[in-house]
Design an enzyme around this catalytic site. Structure first.
Site, PDB file in Angstrom:
ATOM      1  N   TYR A   1      -6.285   6.299   4.660  1.00 41.40           N
ATOM      2  CA  TYR A   1      -6.500   5.262   3.649  1.00 41.40           C
ATOM      3  C   TYR A   1      -5.689   4.003   3.954  1.00 41.40           C
ATOM      4  O   TYR A   1      -6.214   2.890   3.958  1.00 41.40           O
ATOM      5  CB  TYR A   1      -6.140   5.765   2.249  1.00 41.40           C
ATOM      6  CG  TYR A   1      -5.968   4.603   1.299  1.00 41.40           C
ATOM      7  CD1 TYR A   1      -7.081   3.936   0.820  1.00 41.40           C
ATOM      8  CD2 TYR A   1      -4.709   4.119   0.964  1.00 41.40           C
ATOM      9  CE1 TYR A   1      -6.939   2.808   0.017  1.00 41.40           C
ATOM     10  CE2 TYR A   1      -4.551   3.001   0.166  1.00 41.40           C
ATOM     11  CZ  TYR A   1      -5.673   2.353  -0.310  1.00 41.40           C
ATOM     12  OH  TYR A   1      -5.535   1.232  -1.078  1.00 41.40           O
TER      13      TYR A   1
ATOM     14  N   CYS B   1     -20.474  -5.271 -15.725  1.00 41.89           N
ATOM     15  CA  CYS B   1     -20.338  -4.912 -14.308  1.00 41.89           C
ATOM     16  C   CYS B   1     -21.400  -5.608 -13.458  1.00 41.89           C
ATOM     17  O   CYS B   1     -22.592  -5.547 -13.769  1.00 41.89           O
ATOM     18  CB  CYS B   1     -20.449  -3.396 -14.141  1.00 41.89           C
ATOM     19  SG  CYS B   1     -20.278  -2.876 -12.412  1.00 41.89           S
TER      20      CYS B   1
ATOM     21  N   CYS C   1     -19.737  -1.171 -18.466  1.00 42.30           N
ATOM     22  CA  CYS C   1     -20.937  -1.337 -17.651  1.00 42.30           C
ATOM     23  C   CYS C   1     -21.686  -2.632 -17.954  1.00 42.30           C
ATOM     24  O   CYS C   1     -22.315  -3.211 -17.058  1.00 42.30           O
ATOM     25  CB  CYS C   1     -21.869  -0.141 -17.842  1.00 42.30           C
ATOM     26  SG  CYS C   1     -21.119   1.431 -17.344  1.00 42.30           S
TER      27      CYS C   1
ATOM     28  N   CYS D   1     -26.329   0.952 -10.042  1.00 41.13           N
ATOM     29  CA  CYS D   1     -25.565   2.159 -10.333  1.00 41.13           C
ATOM     30  C   CYS D   1     -26.445   3.299 -10.814  1.00 41.13           C
ATOM     31  O   CYS D   1     -27.075   3.226 -11.883  1.00 41.13           O
ATOM     32  CB  CYS D   1     -24.506   1.837 -11.383  1.00 41.13           C
ATOM     33  SG  CYS D   1     -23.434   3.237 -11.770  1.00 41.13           S
TER      34      CYS D   1
ATOM     35  N   GLU E   1       0.822  -1.210   0.000  1.00 37.98           N
ATOM     36  CA  GLU E   1       0.000   0.000   0.000  1.00 37.98           C
ATOM     37  C   GLU E   1       0.859   1.264   0.000  1.00 37.98           C
ATOM     38  O   GLU E   1       0.518   2.246  -0.655  1.00 37.98           O
ATOM     39  CB  GLU E   1      -0.953   0.002   1.201  1.00 37.98           C
ATOM     40  CG  GLU E   1      -2.071  -1.024   1.121  1.00 37.98           C
ATOM     41  CD  GLU E   1      -3.019  -0.781  -0.047  1.00 37.98           C
ATOM     42  OE1 GLU E   1      -3.036   0.337  -0.592  1.00 37.98           O
ATOM     43  OE2 GLU E   1      -3.744  -1.721  -0.416  1.00 37.98           O
TER      44      GLU E   1
ATOM     45  N   CYS F   1     -14.834  -0.613 -13.995  1.00 36.67           N
ATOM     46  CA  CYS F   1     -15.329   0.762 -13.798  1.00 36.67           C
ATOM     47  C   CYS F   1     -14.198   1.748 -14.104  1.00 36.67           C
ATOM     48  O   CYS F   1     -13.714   2.490 -13.257  1.00 36.67           O
ATOM     49  CB  CYS F   1     -15.830   0.933 -12.369  1.00 36.67           C
ATOM     50  SG  CYS F   1     -16.892   2.379 -12.128  1.00 36.67           S
TER      51      CYS F   1
ATOM     52  N   ASP G   1      -9.578   4.450  -2.180  1.00 38.38           N
ATOM     53  CA  ASP G   1      -8.528   4.896  -3.094  1.00 38.38           C
ATOM     54  C   ASP G   1      -9.177   5.452  -4.355  1.00 38.38           C
ATOM     55  O   ASP G   1     -10.405   5.665  -4.407  1.00 38.38           O
ATOM     56  CB  ASP G   1      -7.570   3.750  -3.415  1.00 38.38           C
ATOM     57  CG  ASP G   1      -8.246   2.617  -4.193  1.00 38.38           C
ATOM     58  OD1 ASP G   1      -9.481   2.644  -4.364  1.00 38.38           O
ATOM     59  OD2 ASP G   1      -7.525   1.706  -4.653  1.00 38.38           O
TER      60      ASP G   1
END
Length: 368
Positions: free
Chosen positions: A139, A219, A216, A225, A56, A209, A157
């Site tokens: 984060y 997805c 989409c 959404c 990270e 995404c 993020d």
């Protein structure tokens, strides 16, 4: 064809996500499509907090492709946090060289030492305790808590931001929308498999995404959404226009002694490229440098000659243009305070940032 399909899904009413159903669909998708990453535990494995933390920190402002070889090299050299804590800072900075944002490397080393000194080499499991460690912000603390310890947390993020902004059709542009996005993200945090859910959100943003052209139709969350229902998935998240980056200029002094050694100088610990080694240079400013202004900042009096061309490098907040002036010094000259003479075949052992490696390459090609 894509536009006609996209228009057909437009609706005047945006859906309200059902968190439980959304989590189930996303985790089912993740079980089939999760990315295989060097730092990610396999389904039957328990995540290693050291691996999660190290990855990270490396992934901040850096791509997966760029970070992966550094992660593997660090693990090969320092397999445990205790070994990283015991390493000299110069070795850590040298191993980090090229990855950029060098304050991360200094904080990585400080954090490792704090973990060993204050926590016996074990990572705290709570976000607040993690944030008390050097270099760990909100984060990163959430990512470690969720992924390494399966605590319900939302490591928001850039991928999370994009997914959440579209799911909830958040109109506020980034970066002002960050607080609103975090608030919305908190409503979706999974009480079951929170680590997998956190990584699933990251993967969804990285695989489907996408900025500009989201996929989409593939997805698992399309029916949840709001942006997709409103035919606005390509518009969101909105972004505040970025200001043009200024350009700074300087002169780097390529200084060679009679033995062919190169003069290097350590930058101040605090600030840009803190603690890294550099080819000595003037300060970096907006105006061009005249000879009369530049020479007082040279490390030695010498017959300086400008090498053809320039070195260009871009930092987060500005562009840099460096001229390189070459000069030769008589043998026996002591380096100025904070400087050293480096053997040409040992430059790879120096903590040189990318911009200085460019300077060295430029000077060697131009007869420096």
């Amino acid at each position: 064809m894509e536009e006609s399909i996209s228009t057909a899904h437009a609706s005047s009413e945006a859906p309200q996500p059902d968190p439980a159903a959304l989590r189930q669909r996303l985790l089912q998708w993740y079980d089939r499509h999760a990315r295989r990453l060097p730092w990610r535990a396999l389904p039957e494995e328990v995540a290693d907090p050291y691996h999660v933390w190290l990855s990270e920190i490396m992934l901040q402002q850096t791509t997966v492709v760029a970070a992966a070889p550094y992660f593997e090299a660090f693990l090969a050299r320092w397999p445990r946090v205790e070994e990283l804590a015991a390493a000299p800072l110069d070795e850590v900075l040298t191993a980090w060289a090229g990855l950029g944002y060098y304050a991360r490397a200094r904080n990585l080393h400080k954090c490792a030492q704090s973990l060993v000194a204050e926590h016996g080499g074990r990572f705290p499991q709570e976000e607040a305790a993690l944030q008390a460690l050097p270099g760990i912000g909100a984060y990163t603390a959430a990512a470690i808590a969720a992924i390494a310890f399966d605590r319900p947390a939302a490591p928001v993020d850039g991928n999370w931001e994009r997914v959440i902004a579209r799911l909830f059709a958040i109109e506020t542009p980034l970066p002002p929308a960050k607080a609103e996005i975090r608030e919305a993200a908190a409503t979706l945090v999974s009480p079951q498999r929170p680590g997998d859910f956190a990584q699933a959100m990251m993967d969804l943003g990285a695989i489907l995404c996408l900025p500009g052209r989201p996929k989409c139709l593939l997805c698992p969350l399309a029916e949840d959404c709001a942006a997709y229902a409103l035919n606005r998935e390509k518009e969101l998240p909105a972004r505040t226009p970025k200001a043009a980056k200024p350009t700074r200029r300087g002169i780097a002094f390529w200084t060679i002694d009679a033995q062919g050694r190169l003069l290097l100088r350590r930058r101040p610990e605090k600030g840009l490229l803190g603690g890294m080694m550099e080819v000595p240079s003037t300060e970096w400013r907006g105006d061009h440098w005249s000879e009369a202004e530049a020479l007082p900042q040279a490390p030695f009096p010498a017959d300086w000659r400008a090498l053809p061309g320039q070195v260009r490098h871009t930092f987060t907040h500005f562009h840099l243009e460096l001229e390189v002036w070459a000069g030769r010094i008589e043998s026996g000259a002591s380096p100025p305070p904070g400087s050293l003479w480096a053997e040409p075949d040992e430059l790879d052992k120096q903590a040189l940032p990318s911009v200085m490696r460019k300077v060295i390459s430029h000077a060697l090609k131009r007869g420096g």
